[in-house]
Design an enzyme around this catalytic site. Structure first.
Site, PDB file in Angstrom:
ATOM      1  N   ASN A   3      23.792 -20.146 -58.376  1.00 23.76           N
ATOM      2  CA  ASN A   3      24.358 -19.450 -57.046  1.00 23.76           C
ATOM      3  C   ASN A   3      25.817 -19.683 -57.063  1.00 23.76           C
ATOM      4  O   ASN A   3      26.651 -18.863 -56.524  1.00 23.76           O
ATOM      5  CB  ASN A   3      23.642 -19.871 -55.848  1.00 23.76           C
ATOM      6  CG  ASN A   3      23.671 -21.429 -55.616  1.00 23.76           C
ATOM      7  OD1 ASN A   3      23.090 -22.145 -56.625  1.00 23.76           O
ATOM      8  ND2 ASN A   3      24.178 -22.036 -54.639  1.00 23.76           N
ATOM      9  N   SER A  28      13.747 -14.911 -52.585  1.00 26.83           N
ATOM     10  CA  SER A  28      14.183 -14.814 -51.250  1.00 26.83           C
ATOM     11  C   SER A  28      14.675 -13.375 -51.199  1.00 26.83           C
ATOM     12  O   SER A  28      15.525 -12.960 -51.808  1.00 26.83           O
ATOM     13  CB  SER A  28      15.321 -15.662 -50.757  1.00 26.83           C
ATOM     14  OG  SER A  28      15.424 -15.477 -49.358  1.00 26.83           O
ATOM     15  N   ALA A  29      14.131 -12.565 -49.966  1.00 24.90           N
ATOM     16  CA  ALA A  29      14.376 -11.238 -49.771  1.00 24.90           C
ATOM     17  C   ALA A  29      16.073 -10.921 -49.317  1.00 24.90           C
ATOM     18  O   ALA A  29      16.435 -10.032 -49.943  1.00 24.90           O
ATOM     19  CB  ALA A  29      13.659 -10.524 -48.694  1.00 24.90           C
ATOM     20  N   THR A  75       0.274 -16.481 -39.298  1.00 26.06           N
ATOM     21  CA  THR A  75       0.093 -14.819 -39.135  1.00 26.06           C
ATOM     22  C   THR A  75       1.347 -14.361 -39.967  1.00 26.06           C
ATOM     23  O   THR A  75       2.542 -14.767 -39.953  1.00 26.06           O
ATOM     24  CB  THR A  75       0.367 -14.368 -37.876  1.00 26.06           C
ATOM     25  OG1 THR A  75      -0.768 -14.773 -37.090  1.00 26.06           O
ATOM     26  CG2 THR A  75       0.075 -12.778 -37.693  1.00 26.06           C
ATOM     27  N   CYS A  94      26.470 -23.804 -48.169  1.00 27.85           N
ATOM     28  CA  CYS A  94      26.052 -24.889 -47.348  1.00 27.85           C
ATOM     29  C   CYS A  94      26.765 -25.977 -47.359  1.00 27.85           C
ATOM     30  O   CYS A  94      26.597 -26.924 -46.688  1.00 27.85           O
ATOM     31  CB  CYS A  94      24.642 -25.318 -48.153  1.00 27.85           C
ATOM     32  SG  CYS A  94      23.564 -23.868 -48.605  1.00 27.85           S
TER      33      CYS A  94
HETATM   34  C1  LIG Z   1      19.893 -18.771 -51.188  1.00 28.24           C
HETATM   35  C2  LIG Z   1      19.569 -19.639 -52.212  1.00 28.24           C
HETATM   36  C3  LIG Z   1      18.291 -20.283 -51.895  1.00 28.24           C
HETATM   37  C4  LIG Z   1      17.707 -20.648 -50.506  1.00 28.24           C
HETATM   38  O1  LIG Z   1      17.116 -19.272 -50.123  1.00 28.24           O
HETATM   39  P1  LIG Z   1      17.089 -19.149 -48.311  1.00 28.24           P
HETATM   40  O2  LIG Z   1      15.964 -17.802 -48.693  1.00 28.24           O
HETATM   41  O3  LIG Z   1      18.564 -18.864 -47.873  1.00 28.24           O
HETATM   42  O4  LIG Z   1      16.482 -20.267 -47.923  1.00 28.24           O
HETATM   43  C5  LIG Z   1      17.731 -21.260 -52.856  1.00 28.24           C
HETATM   44  N1  LIG Z   1      18.215 -21.326 -54.129  1.00 28.24           N
HETATM   45  C6  LIG Z   1      19.273 -20.502 -54.474  1.00 28.24           C
HETATM   46  C7  LIG Z   1      19.543 -20.457 -55.748  1.00 28.24           C
HETATM   47  C8  LIG Z   1      19.845 -19.591 -53.470  1.00 28.24           C
HETATM   48  O5  LIG Z   1      20.851 -18.790 -53.921  1.00 28.24           O
END
Ligand SMILES: *Cc1c(COP(=O)(O)O)cnc(C)c1O
Length: 394
Positions: free
Chosen positions: A153, A201-202, A239, A327
């Site tokens: 990331n 993650s969406a 749910t 973060c």
């Molecule tokens: C953003 C991210 C996450 C965390 O995802 P969230 O949906 O924000 O909890 C985990 N791993 C990577 C590589 C990311 O870029």
């Protein structure tokens, strides 16, 4: 301030208007609980099923191997904690890397300090890529899980996932990958890569926040992560977030259908931006692999610059960027990823991440690079370190 230029798409993305449209009926019209028996609730159940299918198709997976969660962090927690529990009888050793997201690193830390796991954190090379022979050497008879992120990331480096999957399979070890940044940005086939578990993650693919999934290959032993009702085949109770799931399905389909065209355009702009920054600004280095790189990632270190000041000054022009991962911003510790690729602290501190979207234009890039040049020059002119350095150069 004029228009905003959003270059922080690795932190989160805009929810696409058509994704919002797809979600809307599931708030106040089709609000039934998918677990209820009447026809009205069946509409919600069908919508969840369609989304599951849309997502499975992106990965070449089966739809009942997709388990919805509340995001990437939960998926990473689940994969690691449940595999550790389920495979305890075989061993307690997990192999991961030094450049994982904190969702993986802090979970490993917990497993090590509180649950008796043994963790190996693999080094990466100067481009942020895992060395396969390091991985081979780290494997012991106690190894139960290898968790290596698909793409990083911060610096965008893409790992040799197919080769890692092959090694894991040869040794009969589970393979998990955090594919939050890679999903719908690079082609992924879970079978071809021997991936046993995959997190996504969406909100990183123009979907809504707070919804993710964990792919768990059929036959992999796993444990329920949230206990309660029978949702998600009894593995993740609660749910369903129906609007979120519908939005995720729509976002995945949209991003998958447009992947080639969209990422080709992003790569061209990315390379143009890298080219301009590295040739027009002195004392700059590109971080991450120049080729095995996410289509939308630019990450550079600017010597004699303090990343946080740079971000504030870019913000004055409406340019949204990041210095490390979101973060860790706010603390002054340099990014663990930049340290892992061998950057000294002072260079890591002067780093800038710019992540493009499908909406980024060449004009946005030109404006940003032009402002960056001015800001860097101004900041350097105020820096005593830079002054000393220039004196020595003469
Ligand atoms: C953003 C991210 C996450 C965390 O995802 P969230 O949906 O924000 O909890 C985990 N791993 C990577 C590589 C990311 O870029």
């Amino acid at each position: 301030m004029g228009k905003m230029i959003y270059l922080d798409n690795a932190a989160t993305t805009k929810t696409a208007p058509e994704v919002v449209q797809a979600m809307l009926p599931y708030f106040s019209e089709l609000y039934g609980n998918p677990s209820s028996v009447y026809d009205f609730a069946g509409r919600s159940k069908d919508a969840v099923s369609t989304a599951r299918e849309q997502i499975a198709q992106v990965l070449g997976a089966n739809k009942d191997e997709i388990y919805f969660t509340a995001g990437g962090t939960e998926s990473d927690n689940w994969a690691l904690k449940a595999a550790f529990e389920a495979y305890k009888a075989k061993g307690n050793h997990i192999i991961t890397t030094k450049i994982e997201h904190h969702a993986i690193l802090h979970t490993c830390d917990y497993l090590e300090k509180q649950r008796g796991a043994k963790i190996t954190y693999l080094d990466v090379d100067e481009n942020g890529i895992v060395r396969l022979d390091d991985l081979e050497k780290a494997i012991t008879p106690e190894t139960i899980l290898i968790s290596v992120m698909f793409a990083n990331n911060e610096i965008g480096s893409i790992q040799p996932i197919k080769e890692i999957g092959m090694i894991a399979k040869e040794h009969g070890i589970l393979f998990h990958t955090d594919a939050v940044q890679a999903f719908c940005q690079v082609p992924i086939d879970v079978n071809e890569c021997n991936i046993d578990m995959l997190s996504s993650s969406a909100h990183k693919i123009n979907g809504p926040k707070g919804i993710g999934f964990l792919y768990i290959r059929k036959g992999v032993k796993n444990r329920s992560f949230i206990h309660g009702g029978a949702q998600e085949r009894k593995r993740r109770a609660g749910t369903e977030n129906v609007p979120g799931i519908v939005g995720y399905g729509a976002a995945a389909k949209r991003a998958h259908d447009t992947m080639k065209e969209r990422t080709d355009k992003e790569k061209e702009l990315r390379d143009y931006m890298i080219q301009r920054i590295t040739t027009e600004i002195p004392y700059v280095r590109l971080n991450g692999d120049p080729v095995k790189r996410l289509p939308n990632n630019v990450n550079v270190s600017l010597q004699f610059i303090e990343g946080e000041s740079l971000l504030l000054m870019l913000d004055n022009y409406g340019i949204c960027a990041s210095s490390g991962s979101a973060c860790t911003s706010g603390s002054l510790d340099p990014s663990h990823v930049l340290l892992a690729i061998g950057l000294p602290h002072e260079i890591a501190h002067g780093s800038l991440r710019l992540t493009l979207s499908e909406e980024t234009t060449r004009e946005d890039i030109d404006f940003t690079v032009d402002r960056l040049k001015e800001i860097v020059e101004n900041l350097r002119n105020m820096s005593p370190l830079y002054e000393d350095f220039m004196k020595k150069m003469k």
